[in-house]
Design an enzyme around this catalytic site. Structure first.
Site, mmCIF file in Angstrom:
data_model
loop_
_atom_site.group_PDB
_atom_site.id
_atom_site.type_symbol
_atom_site.label_atom_id
_atom_site.label_comp_id
_atom_site.label_asym_id
_atom_site.label_seq_id
_atom_site.Cartn_x
_atom_site.Cartn_y
_atom_site.Cartn_z
ATOM 1 N N MET A 53 0.814 -1.220 0.000
ATOM 2 C CA MET A 53 0.000 0.000 0.000
ATOM 3 C C MET A 53 0.852 1.277 0.000
ATOM 4 S SD MET A 53 -2.778 -1.232 2.859
ATOM 5 C CE MET A 53 -3.873 0.177 2.724
ATOM 6 N N HIS A 54 0.206 2.395 -0.246
ATOM 7 C CA HIS A 54 0.701 3.762 -0.008
ATOM 8 C C HIS A 54 1.840 4.253 -0.905
ATOM 9 C CE1 HIS A 54 -1.448 3.081 3.756
ATOM 10 N NE2 HIS A 54 -0.560 2.212 4.146
ATOM 11 N N ASP A 77 -2.913 -4.732 -0.302
ATOM 12 C CA ASP A 77 -2.563 -6.094 0.142
ATOM 13 C C ASP A 77 -3.278 -6.486 1.433
ATOM 14 O OD1 ASP A 77 -0.966 -4.503 1.798
ATOM 15 O OD2 ASP A 77 0.905 -5.527 1.316
#
Ligand code: ADP
Ligand code: 5SP
EC number: 2.7.1.17
Length: 498
Positions: A81-82, A239
């Site tokens: 992520m991110h 995820d």
């Protein structure tokens, strides 16, 4: 028989799985890639390498399959992520991706929090943290203005790989939720936040659902991988959202523990108004109109990998762990805190660093290995404590990720969390969740819940052992003192880090 593929773009590797209509995993392939860490706190990866390794992984997966590639109906994604991928004109990548575990953005976080922190918490349901995407965008704006000027879109890691496989640019809600730019409840990019920080809203990609059909494979990708060009591609999820789907966290009944590079304790949320006041993250689920919350240990599996790479490079994890089950709880008085890259939950602190406390002349390598593994679970237990304090029942944990390969570690989870811990038949929860999104998107099932009933199989369970539970309760209290007592030391050491 028909099949779907789940692609999990993790931090250490891309893992692909081929799953049949009964939910049986027919083939698996993994291709690794490194982290680029040029300075303490920096963590980047080359998006081109994600694409290259994904294609190689798919080639290997398809080579294990002896049926007609046309029977592989769909592909979907799970992704770390991110991370910030910036695209310029003609969608070329402008700089290496800045990852979720990069903590260079503390000054940007301070600025955002000071100027707009409360509003961001209200809109995005999350506290401003270094790992999230907005501070990374502001870092680039400040330090690489020429790169920011050229930006036409930002993408999250798996959304970039999907773009390269289909030619279509999108984001989906579960990953967009980790940017701090999404209004979680309204499911739209927030203009107020974009305007406040002078980010043109048109660099935010169009939003779709996780199971949405995006398009078919580009012909060159089909040629390279051996997949059929008519293979359908579905959006996928963050995820942790995919891990939740792949572990059947589709109701509040179970809690998830994931030990990948990071570690996560995740809980399903049926009320979008639930307010943890930023103590844990709160994101859109990959299941439409649902949500989840989670606490994050930044360097969970990574702490063990760091130890192995530094002190036992040529050994397997199994060799590294030999003999640790004979050592008593507490590793003969040796404790470890896993703060290699700072921490998120319960201490949002980018300057704290890891420590071993209590070393004496009798400790051998196996004591250090056990202490690292215990320290990681103690850290995750901090998130379990938050949920218990908030009135949640945590009595069954579904455990996934690379860490779930070790039965000793699973037993340690049962003893430290004081819960039943259940293992999935395949520990690849996020990959299975991605495959389930493809199966649901392709219309094989009328809901993810129906798909979960068919696809998810549990194997072993680990029950808490009374004596160990008592010992670990005492040790956890001592472990909690380490953060408080090393915070100032870590801050003072900051000037000496490269
Ligand atoms: N055989 C093993 N036993 C226990 N832990 C393992 C084993 N193999 C890998 N791991 C742990 O799993 C982590 C990687 O998990 P994974 O879910 O693949 O991560 P990611 O999705 O971040 O790439 C490693 O950092 C390591 O700590
Ligand atoms: O930052 C987070 C969640 O907020 C991490 O969980 C990343 O999503 C990376 O996951 P792994 O590679 O460790 O699975």
């Amino acid at each position: 028989m028909k099949y779907v593929i789940g692609i999990d773009l993790g931090t250490s590797a891309v893992k692909t799985i081929l799953v049949d209509q009964n939910g049986e995993v027919a083939a698996e392939a993994t291709k690794r890639y490194p982290l680029i860490q040029i300075k303490s706190g920096y963590s980047e990866q080359d998006p081109e390498l994600w694409v290259k390794q994904t294609i190689l992984s798919l080639i290997e997966l398809v080579s294990q399959f002896h049926g007609d590639p046309k029977d592989i109906e769909g592909v979907s994604f799970s992704g770390q992520m991110h991370g910030l991928v910036l695209l310029g004109e003609n969608n070329q990548v402008l700089r290496p991706a800045i990852l979720w575990n990069d903590t260079r953005t503390s000054p940007q976080c301070e600025l955002i929090t000071k100027e707009f922190g409360e509003e961001i918490l209200r809109i995005s349901k999350n506290r401003v943290l270094e790992g999230f995407t907005l501070p990374k965008i502001l870092w680039v704006k400040e330090h690489e203005p020429e790169v920011f000027q050229q930006t036409t879109h930002f993408l999250l890691p798996k959304d970039y790989v999907r773009y390269r496989m289909t030619g279509m640019i999108h984001s989906e809600y579960s990953d967009a939720a980790g940017t701090l730019l999404l209004d979680i409840a309204k499911k739209e990019w927030n203009l107020e936040i974009c305007n406040k920080f002078e980010i043109p809203i048109n660099i935010c990609p169009p939003l779709i659902e996780s199971h949405a059909f995006v398009g078919t494979l580009l012909s060159e990708i089909a040629d390279e991988t051996g997949l059929a060009p008519e293979t359908k591609v579905f959006a996928g999820g963050a995820d942790n959202a995919c891990g939740a789907i792949g572990a059947g966290i589709l109701s509040p009944m179970y809690t998830l523990c994931s030990i990948g590079t990071s570690g996560v304790i995740l809980s399903y949320e049926d009320d979008k108004e639930r307010d943890y006041n930023g103590k844990v993250h709160f994101f859109n689920h990959g299941n439409p109109e649902s949500f989840y919350s989670m606490g994050v240990t930044l360097s969970a599996g990574q702490s063990l990998t760091w130890f192995k790479d530094t002190f036992a490079k040529n050994e397997s994890f199994e060799q590294l762990m030999e003999g640790i089950d004979e050592i008593p709880a507490g590793s003969n008085g040796l404790l470890f805190t896993p703060y290699l890259f700072g921490e998120r939950t319960p201490y949002p602190d980018s300057s704290i660093r890891a420590s071993f406390i209590g070393m004496n002349g009798t400790h051998k390598r196996e004591h250090f290995v056990r202490a690292v593994m215990e320290g990681i679970i103690f850290s995750l237990n901090e998130s379990i404590e938050i949920y218990r304090e908030e009135g949640k029942t945590v009595d069954t944990i579904i455990s996934i990720g690379g860490g779930a390969k070790s039965d000793v570690w699973l037993q340690m989870q049962a003893d430290i969390f004081n819960t039943r811990v259940v293992k999935l038949k395949s520990e690849q929860g996020p990959g299975l969740g991605a495959a389930m999104l493809a199966a649901f998107g392709a219309g094989w099932f009328s809901s993810l819940e129906e798909c979960a009933n068919q696809f998810i199989q549990f194997t072993d369970e680990f029950l808490p052992q009374a004596e160990q539970v008592i010992n670990y309760k005492k040790l956890f209290k001592i472990y909690q003192l380490i953060y408080l007592n090393t915070k100032e030391i870590s801050e003072k050491l900051q000037d000496f880090r490269l």
